[in-house]
Design a protein around this motif. Structure first.
Motif, PDB file in Angstrom:
ATOM      1  N   SER A  88       5.624   7.611  -8.452  1.00  0.00           N
ATOM      2  CA  SER A  88       6.687   7.342  -9.425  1.00  0.00           C
ATOM      3  C   SER A  88       7.150   5.895  -9.265  1.00  0.00           C
ATOM      4  O   SER A  88       8.334   5.619  -9.205  1.00  0.00           O
ATOM      5  N   HIS A  89       6.176   4.982  -9.172  1.00  0.00           N
ATOM      6  CA  HIS A  89       6.523   3.611  -8.832  1.00  0.00           C
ATOM      7  C   HIS A  89       7.436   2.917  -9.839  1.00  0.00           C
ATOM      8  O   HIS A  89       8.246   2.082  -9.421  1.00  0.00           O
ATOM      9  N   PRO A  90       7.395   3.200 -11.145  1.00  0.00           N
ATOM     10  CA  PRO A  90       8.373   2.539 -12.024  1.00  0.00           C
ATOM     11  C   PRO A  90       9.815   2.887 -11.649  1.00  0.00           C
ATOM     12  O   PRO A  90      10.703   2.017 -11.651  1.00  0.00           O
ATOM     13  N   GLU A  91      10.029   4.158 -11.308  1.00  0.00           N
ATOM     14  CA  GLU A  91      11.365   4.585 -10.885  1.00  0.00           C
ATOM     15  C   GLU A  91      11.759   3.922  -9.572  1.00  0.00           C
ATOM     16  O   GLU A  91      12.902   3.468  -9.402  1.00  0.00           O
ATOM     17  N   VAL A  92      10.826   3.856  -8.649  1.00  0.00           N
ATOM     18  CA  VAL A  92      11.094   3.226  -7.354  1.00  0.00           C
ATOM     19  C   VAL A  92      11.439   1.748  -7.526  1.00  0.00           C
ATOM     20  O   VAL A  92      12.404   1.240  -6.951  1.00  0.00           O
ATOM     21  N   LEU A  93      10.662   1.055  -8.329  1.00  0.00           N
ATOM     22  CA  LEU A  93      10.873  -0.379  -8.505  1.00  0.00           C
ATOM     23  C   LEU A  93      12.144  -0.679  -9.289  1.00  0.00           C
ATOM     24  O   LEU A  93      12.825  -1.669  -9.024  1.00  0.00           O
ATOM     25  N   ALA A  94      12.485   0.172 -10.253  1.00  0.00           N
ATOM     26  CA  ALA A  94      13.739  -0.009 -10.966  1.00  0.00           C
ATOM     27  C   ALA A  94      14.920   0.140 -10.017  1.00  0.00           C
ATOM     28  O   ALA A  94      15.906  -0.609 -10.100  1.00  0.00           O
ATOM     29  N   GLY A  95      14.822   1.082  -9.092  1.00  0.00           N
ATOM     30  CA  GLY A  95      15.868   1.231  -8.085  1.00  0.00           C
ATOM     31  C   GLY A  95      15.933   0.047  -7.149  1.00  0.00           C
ATOM     32  O   GLY A  95      17.023  -0.419  -6.789  1.00  0.00           O
ATOM     33  N   ALA A  96      14.773  -0.456  -6.756  1.00  0.00           N
ATOM     34  CA  ALA A  96      14.733  -1.626  -5.884  1.00  0.00           C
ATOM     35  C   ALA A  96      15.346  -2.839  -6.569  1.00  0.00           C
ATOM     36  O   ALA A  96      16.034  -3.658  -5.932  1.00  0.00           O
TER      37      ALA A  96
ATOM     38  N   GLN B 289      -6.881  -1.452  -6.189  1.00  0.00           N
ATOM     39  CA  GLN B 289      -7.539  -1.053  -7.420  1.00  0.00           C
ATOM     40  C   GLN B 289      -9.041  -0.949  -7.127  1.00  0.00           C
ATOM     41  O   GLN B 289      -9.488  -1.193  -6.005  1.00  0.00           O
ATOM     42  N   ARG B 290      -9.820  -0.611  -8.147  1.00  0.00           N
ATOM     43  CA  ARG B 290     -11.264  -0.596  -7.961  1.00  0.00           C
ATOM     44  C   ARG B 290     -11.775  -2.014  -7.756  1.00  0.00           C
ATOM     45  O   ARG B 290     -11.290  -2.946  -8.392  1.00  0.00           O
ATOM     46  N   PRO B 291     -12.735  -2.212  -6.866  1.00  0.00           N
ATOM     47  CA  PRO B 291     -13.344  -3.539  -6.721  1.00  0.00           C
ATOM     48  C   PRO B 291     -13.956  -3.999  -8.046  1.00  0.00           C
ATOM     49  O   PRO B 291     -14.304  -3.181  -8.900  1.00  0.00           O
TER      50      PRO B 291
ATOM     51  N   TYR C 143       0.808  -1.212   0.000  1.00  0.00           N
ATOM     52  CA  TYR C 143       0.000   0.000   0.000  1.00  0.00           C
ATOM     53  C   TYR C 143       0.851   1.278   0.000  1.00  0.00           C
ATOM     54  O   TYR C 143       0.431   2.296   0.539  1.00  0.00           O
ATOM     55  N   ALA C 144       2.022   1.214  -0.579  1.00  0.00           N
ATOM     56  CA  ALA C 144       2.910   2.379  -0.591  1.00  0.00           C
ATOM     57  C   ALA C 144       3.198   2.880  -1.994  1.00  0.00           C
ATOM     58  O   ALA C 144       3.299   4.088  -2.218  1.00  0.00           O
ATOM     59  N   LEU C 145       3.339   1.983  -2.950  1.00  0.00           N
ATOM     60  CA  LEU C 145       3.732   2.397  -4.295  1.00  0.00           C
ATOM     61  C   LEU C 145       2.686   3.276  -4.961  1.00  0.00           C
ATOM     62  O   LEU C 145       3.016   4.188  -5.725  1.00  0.00           O
ATOM     63  N   SER C 146       1.430   3.041  -4.671  1.00  0.00           N
ATOM     64  CA  SER C 146       0.365   3.866  -5.264  1.00  0.00           C
ATOM     65  C   SER C 146       0.319   5.255  -4.645  1.00  0.00           C
ATOM     66  O   SER C 146      -0.353   6.144  -5.169  1.00  0.00           O
TER      67      SER C 146
ATOM     68  N   ILE D 268      -5.730   5.066  -7.001  1.00  0.00           N
ATOM     69  CA  ILE D 268      -6.367   3.763  -7.161  1.00  0.00           C
ATOM     70  C   ILE D 268      -6.170   3.199  -8.567  1.00  0.00           C
ATOM     71  O   ILE D 268      -6.342   2.002  -8.798  1.00  0.00           O
ATOM     72  N   GLU D 269      -5.772   4.051  -9.497  1.00  0.00           N
ATOM     73  CA  GLU D 269      -5.558   3.613 -10.876  1.00  0.00           C
ATOM     74  C   GLU D 269      -4.089   3.290 -11.167  1.00  0.00           C
ATOM     75  O   GLU D 269      -3.733   2.975 -12.301  1.00  0.00           O
ATOM     76  N   ALA D 270      -3.214   3.350 -10.175  1.00  0.00           N
ATOM     77  CA  ALA D 270      -1.768   3.199 -10.407  1.00  0.00           C
ATOM     78  C   ALA D 270      -1.377   1.785 -10.836  1.00  0.00           C
ATOM     79  O   ALA D 270      -0.516   1.598 -11.693  1.00  0.00           O
TER      80      ALA D 270
END
Length: 210
Positions: free
Chosen positions: A129-137, A153-155, A122-125, A177-179
């Motif tokens: 900038s989650h693509p950048e965060v995950l690439a760094g991870a 996401q939406r139910p 529940y943090a990346l959304s 919610i759309e991330a």
């Protein structure tokens, strides 16, 4: 950045987060899917107040290590107190911007630990900038490292009637919610596993990076 809203009121965060009523089930599912082993070192990315610590500590055992990373010093104060209160000597917290996280940030006395897995619930959304965060991870991980993402996401299906509540919860928490940050993982990983909880509102996805 959205995380800045968590500088205030952190003492009330756990009570207001809907953790036990809704979101705990996603943490449980995600950590089970991640398949952590005793002795592993796992980074809890965007750890907040440490709500995932108990499950992660149980998974890696006393010989493993949990490193909680968050940009909010106020959140980390709560997380560190949680670890101390529970006697989790193998948990430490690091204040760092996830978009700029490096191995040096995780070092102890100049020694960089081998990172077996990265988990984020529940943090990346919220980060935006989650693509950048995950690439760094990904750069932090040892070969064959595993990533686990739990987010919202939406139910779907019959649960669509709860969409307004889901959207409100995300808006109050600063989440998009759309991330759908897990899409980054499904496009890049092997051995992808995915489960849904709470009418599809919660998605838990894990995989081994190629």
């Amino acid at each position: 950045m959205a995380w800045k809203k968590y500088r205030f009121g952190t003492q009330f965060y756990d009570a207001m987060s809907g953790e036990w009523a809704v979101y705990r089930s996603g943490r449980v599912a995600g950590i089970e899917l991640l398949g952590l082993r005793p002795g592993d070192t796992v980074v809890d990315l965007g750890c907040g107040t440490g709500l995932s610590f108990e499950l992660l500590v149980k998974a890696v055992g006393p010989t493993g290590q949990v490193i909680g990373v968050d940009a909010s010093s106020q959140m980390l104060q709560v997380a560190a107190k949680r670890a101390a209160r529970k006697g989790w000597s193998n948990v430490r917290v690091v204040q760092a911007d996830a978009t700029k996280l490096s191995a040096a940030d995780l070092a102890v006395d100049g020694a960089v630990p081998t990172i077996d897995a990265v988990f984020s619930a529940y943090a990346l959304s919220v980060m935006g900038s989650h693509p950048e965060v995950l690439a760094g991870a990904e750069r932090l991980l040892a070969p064959g490292g595993r990533v686990g993402i739990v987010d919202m996401q939406r139910p779907v299906g019959a649960a669509k009637i709860f969409t307004p509540l889901a959207r409100l919860a995300c808006r109050l928490g600063g989440a998009n919610i759309e991330a759908h940050p897990w899409n980054w993982l499904t496009e890049r990983a092997d051995n992808v596993k995915q489960v849904s909880r709470r009418g599809g509102h919660i998605q838990a996805v894990t995989g081994t990076l190629k």
